[in-house]
Design a protein around this motif. Structure first.
Motif, mmCIF file in Angstrom:
data_model
loop_
_atom_site.group_PDB
_atom_site.id
_atom_site.type_symbol
_atom_site.label_atom_id
_atom_site.label_comp_id
_atom_site.label_asym_id
_atom_site.label_seq_id
_atom_site.Cartn_x
_atom_site.Cartn_y
_atom_site.Cartn_z
ATOM 1 N N ALA A 220 0.831 -1.212 0.000
ATOM 2 C CA ALA A 220 0.000 0.000 0.000
ATOM 3 C C ALA A 220 0.861 1.255 0.000
ATOM 4 O O ALA A 220 0.546 2.242 -0.685
ATOM 5 C CB ALA A 220 -0.930 -0.015 1.214
ATOM 6 N N LEU A 221 1.950 1.238 0.748
ATOM 7 C CA LEU A 221 2.849 2.393 0.782
ATOM 8 C C LEU A 221 3.531 2.603 -0.570
ATOM 9 O O LEU A 221 3.605 3.734 -1.072
ATOM 10 C CB LEU A 221 3.900 2.203 1.876
ATOM 11 C CG LEU A 221 3.403 2.327 3.315
ATOM 12 C CD1 LEU A 221 4.440 1.784 4.289
ATOM 13 C CD2 LEU A 221 3.075 3.781 3.654
ATOM 14 N N LEU A 222 4.032 1.524 -1.159
ATOM 15 C CA LEU A 222 4.710 1.653 -2.443
ATOM 16 C C LEU A 222 3.723 2.057 -3.540
ATOM 17 O O LEU A 222 4.052 2.858 -4.422
ATOM 18 C CB LEU A 222 5.421 0.343 -2.792
ATOM 19 C CG LEU A 222 6.265 0.346 -4.073
ATOM 20 C CD1 LEU A 222 7.247 1.510 -4.090
ATOM 21 C CD2 LEU A 222 6.990 -0.987 -4.220
ATOM 22 N N ARG A 223 2.524 1.546 -3.488
ATOM 23 C CA ARG A 223 1.486 1.916 -4.458
ATOM 24 C C ARG A 223 1.195 3.419 -4.377
ATOM 25 O O ARG A 223 1.083 4.102 -5.404
ATOM 26 C CB ARG A 223 0.229 1.103 -4.167
ATOM 27 C CG ARG A 223 -0.882 1.268 -5.185
ATOM 28 C CD ARG A 223 -2.046 0.370 -4.836
ATOM 29 N NE ARG A 223 -1.683 -1.052 -4.893
ATOM 30 C CZ ARG A 223 -1.743 -1.888 -3.850
ATOM 31 N NH1 ARG A 223 -2.115 -1.433 -2.654
ATOM 32 N NH2 ARG A 223 -1.424 -3.160 -3.993
ATOM 33 N N LYS A 224 1.106 3.934 -3.170
ATOM 34 C CA LYS A 224 0.871 5.367 -3.000
ATOM 35 C C LYS A 224 2.054 6.172 -3.526
ATOM 36 O O LYS A 224 1.869 7.244 -4.137
ATOM 37 C CB LYS A 224 0.607 5.683 -1.528
ATOM 38 C CG LYS A 224 0.388 7.163 -1.223
ATOM 39 C CD LYS A 224 -0.751 7.764 -2.029
ATOM 40 C CE LYS A 224 -2.098 7.156 -1.655
ATOM 41 N NZ LYS A 224 -3.220 7.851 -2.372
ATOM 42 N N ALA A 225 3.270 5.693 -3.287
ATOM 43 C CA ALA A 225 4.447 6.402 -3.788
ATOM 44 C C ALA A 225 4.418 6.508 -5.305
ATOM 45 O O ALA A 225 4.780 7.548 -5.870
ATOM 46 C CB ALA A 225 5.716 5.691 -3.321
ATOM 47 N N VAL A 226 3.991 5.443 -5.977
ATOM 48 C CA VAL A 226 3.896 5.484 -7.441
ATOM 49 C C VAL A 226 2.905 6.565 -7.877
ATOM 50 O O VAL A 226 3.159 7.325 -8.820
ATOM 51 C CB VAL A 226 3.489 4.106 -7.989
ATOM 52 C CG1 VAL A 226 3.266 4.178 -9.495
ATOM 53 C CG2 VAL A 226 4.552 3.059 -7.661
ATOM 54 N N GLN A 227 1.794 6.667 -7.186
ATOM 55 C CA GLN A 227 0.799 7.686 -7.519
ATOM 56 C C GLN A 227 1.339 9.100 -7.328
ATOM 57 O O GLN A 227 1.078 10.003 -8.122
ATOM 58 C CB GLN A 227 -0.451 7.504 -6.658
ATOM 59 C CG GLN A 227 -1.211 6.224 -6.906
ATOM 60 C CD GLN A 227 -2.305 6.003 -5.875
ATOM 61 O OE1 GLN A 227 -2.553 6.838 -5.005
ATOM 62 N NE2 GLN A 227 -2.969 4.852 -5.968
ATOM 63 N N ARG A 228 2.125 9.299 -6.265
ATOM 64 C CA ARG A 228 2.610 10.643 -5.933
ATOM 65 C C ARG A 228 3.922 10.990 -6.637
ATOM 66 O O ARG A 228 4.417 12.109 -6.505
ATOM 67 C CB ARG A 228 2.806 10.782 -4.421
ATOM 68 C CG ARG A 228 1.547 10.712 -3.568
ATOM 69 C CD ARG A 228 0.552 11.841 -3.893
ATOM 70 N NE ARG A 228 -0.397 11.442 -4.912
ATOM 71 C CZ ARG A 228 -0.683 12.148 -5.994
ATOM 72 N NH1 ARG A 228 -0.066 13.292 -6.214
ATOM 73 N NH2 ARG A 228 -1.550 11.724 -6.877
ATOM 74 N N CYS A 229 4.477 10.067 -7.401
ATOM 75 C CA CYS A 229 5.730 10.320 -8.115
ATOM 76 C C CYS A 229 5.445 11.017 -9.439
ATOM 77 O O CYS A 229 4.549 10.625 -10.194
ATOM 78 C CB CYS A 229 6.464 9.002 -8.354
ATOM 79 S SG CYS A 229 8.089 9.186 -9.126
ATOM 80 N N ARG A 230 6.214 12.022 -9.737
ATOM 81 C CA ARG A 230 6.101 12.733 -11.003
ATOM 82 C C ARG A 230 6.592 11.835 -12.144
ATOM 83 O O ARG A 230 7.548 11.067 -11.961
ATOM 84 C CB ARG A 230 6.952 13.999 -10.927
ATOM 85 C CG ARG A 230 6.529 15.103 -11.890
ATOM 86 C CD ARG A 230 7.498 16.266 -11.877
ATOM 87 N NE ARG A 230 7.753 16.833 -10.578
ATOM 88 C CZ ARG A 230 6.994 17.762 -10.002
ATOM 89 N NH1 ARG A 230 5.895 18.178 -10.604
ATOM 90 N NH2 ARG A 230 7.318 18.261 -8.821
ATOM 91 N N PRO A 231 5.983 11.895 -13.329
ATOM 92 C CA PRO A 231 6.510 11.140 -14.464
ATOM 93 C C PRO A 231 7.985 11.457 -14.690
ATOM 94 O O PRO A 231 8.403 12.618 -14.685
ATOM 95 C CB PRO A 231 5.651 11.630 -15.639
ATOM 96 C CG PRO A 231 4.339 12.000 -15.003
ATOM 97 C CD PRO A 231 4.715 12.591 -13.671
ATOM 98 N N GLY A 232 8.793 10.407 -14.831
ATOM 99 C CA GLY A 232 10.235 10.571 -14.941
ATOM 100 C C GLY A 232 10.945 10.608 -13.603
ATOM 101 O O GLY A 232 12.181 10.662 -13.558
ATOM 102 N N GLY A 233 10.180 10.589 -12.520
ATOM 103 C CA GLY A 233 10.756 10.651 -11.185
ATOM 104 C C GLY A 233 11.232 9.304 -10.691
ATOM 105 O O GLY A 233 11.028 8.262 -11.331
#
Length: 490
Positions: A220-233
């Motif tokens: 769940a934490l990693l999934r949220k990080a993917v959502q909050r990461c900017r494209p190319g980040g």
């Protein structure tokens, strides 16, 4: 080691036998797990070089060697309690196990990046990120437990960090209103098998069921990080455990969910012996790309155990609009406090050019990097560094403020000897020599040792110097040396 009871080596081995086929040298691994691990420190780059820190340690009889892969960090013998030394109280260094310094190294944060540390407490990695950003720009440090937040803020204050907003929300529900970030660290809560050299009694609590329960939270934490990461980040996912259920299997599940929108990068660190990620476990075959993850086994470099995966988000994906920024205005009249502080201590005018003040509480003022642009949501537990109390007369610097500004002071500053230093940190009154106070004026003074600020004191007309070192930072440990406890404010 300190007085902690160590679990018998057979019990340690028994708790980890399921990893035997993953380890290249099982006897060496078992031997490493059963012995204490070295202490490791990193030098605060805003205050001291690693070489100068090593010289200070040598004066205390502590031999230190720079890490081959991270030269600003020093390795000491096991059992050194760094919080008992004056240089730690002065924010010249931070104690952080060697293996746990890997995630920030691989995050590759640089000035100009907008960064989120999703599971930040107790703050060592957060502070490393803040330093990588040059203590400027925008870093959001999030955690959920109130006591862990207190330790986080205390460490940031001691080290003089002003570019960080601290939030307290469930990381798996970190709000979209915060916007997207160039770099995100997910140092996930885990079963901590890699810390057994420091915490051997944890061996009794380890089992597969624990790892499987934690894995749901980690996904769940990693999934949220993917959502909050900017494209190319870039996202760095890390744990201090050996369990593939919490490591490669978590990463594999998130990669599968993303359907090609996320790329697993090779995690490599020159000068450090590492092992590749696991590509098969418990009857499950994983994609060969999982070998790009990094595993640090204790016997390879005489460290704790760690796992790191470096992920990059597809740069062709659409990004989100910039978030609504938080309002960081100062109240009318607050500038006068800064002017008075500058005049009293003879601070250089240019000191404030890259800083701004904000009143977050009625107690006093916080100091924030001028280019810090935190989002309005989630609500902040605090921003920057609480540096001056204005609700008392006369107003006074906090200890964190004195540590931050003291080296720049040209007035109302008093240098202490080694014996006086120890008395001051133990909150004892002392009597300076006539030469020390020849130009002193009764009232508040910044005290230093070897030119490094220690905090604030009161110089009385009676000839006594009263320590204002905070009781929550001072623990009267053996030899007159204090033990720092992380606290948010004086």
């Amino acid at each position: 080691m300190t007085g902690r009871r160590r679990t018998d080596p057979p019990a340690l081995r028994a708790s980890l036998t399921r990893y035997r086929d993953l380890i290249d040298d099982w006897p060496a691994f078992c031997e490493a797990i059963a012995r204490p691990q070295p202490t490791c420190l990193w030098a605060n780059p805003a205050r001291i070089t690693s070489g100068a820190l090593a010289d200070l340690l040598a004066e205390e009889g502590l031999a230190a060697e720079p890490l081959a892969w991270r030269p600003d960090s020093l390795r000491l013998v096991p059992g050194v309690r760094s919080g008992r030394f004056w240089w730690y109280c002065a924010g010249l260094a931070h104690a952080q196990e060697e293996a746990s310094q890997l995630p920030v190294t691989l995050l590759s944060a640089a000035p100009g990046h907008r960064v989120l540390d999703l599971c930040a407490a107790p703050g060592g990695k957060t502070a490393q990120i803040a330093c990588a950003l040059g203590n400027r720009g925008t870093l959001v440090a999030n955690d959920f437990a109130a006591e862990r937040i207190k330790a986080l803020v205390g460490n940031l204050d001691r080290l003089g960090i002003v570019n960080t907003t601290v939030t307290r929300v469930d990381g798996s529900n970190f709000p979209a209103a915060a916007g997207q970030f160039d770099r995100i660290l997910v140092d996930a809560p885990c079963s901590s098998e890699g810390t057994l050299r420091r915490n051997p009694d944890r061996a009794a609590d380890l089992n597969v069921a624990l790892s499987q329960r934690l894995a749901a939270r980690q996904r769940a934490l990693l999934r949220k990080a993917v959502q909050r990461c900017r494209p190319g980040g870039r996202i760095v996912y890390s744990t201090c455990t050996f369990a593939p259920e919490e490591n490669e299997l978590v990463v594999a599940d998130i990669l599968a969910e993303q359907g090609g929108r996320l790329r697993l990068c090779a995690a490599e660190v020159a000068g450090l012996k590492t092992a590749p990620g696991v590509t098969a476990w418990a009857g499950r075959a994983l994609d060969a790309s999982l070998a790009r993850c990094l595993r640090l086994w204790p016997h390879h470099n005489d460290t704790g155990g760690f796992f790191v995966a470096v992920l990059e988000k597809d740069p062709t994906l659409p990004g989100e609009p910039e978030p609504t920024p938080a309002a960081l205005t100062a109240e009318a009249g607050d500038e006068a406090w800064v002017e008075a502080l500058t005049a009293r201590y003879g601070l250089p005018e240019g000191l404030w050019q890259e800083l701004r003040i904000q009143r977050q509480t009625r107690r006093g003022l916080h100091l924030i990097a001028a280019d810090h642009r935190p989002p309005a949501a989630p609500a902040a537990e605090g921003r920057g560094l609480f540096f001056q109390r204005t609700n008392i007369r006369p107003p006074k610097l906090t200890t964190a403020g004195a540590l931050l500004f003291g080296a720049h002071a040209t007035r109302h500053r008093l240098e202490l000897s080694a014996a006086q230093r120890d008395a001051y940190l133990a909150r004892e009154d002392l009597v300076p020599s006539p030469r020390q106070v020849a130009e002193a004026v009764p009232g508040q003074v910044i005290v230093t040792h070897r030119g490094f600020p220690l905090g604030l004191a009161i110089w009385h007309r009676s000839g006594t110097l009263a320590s204002l070192f905070p009781s929550r930072w001072s623990g009267c440990a053996g030899g007159g040396r204090p033990s720092v406890e992380a606290e948010a404010e004086d």
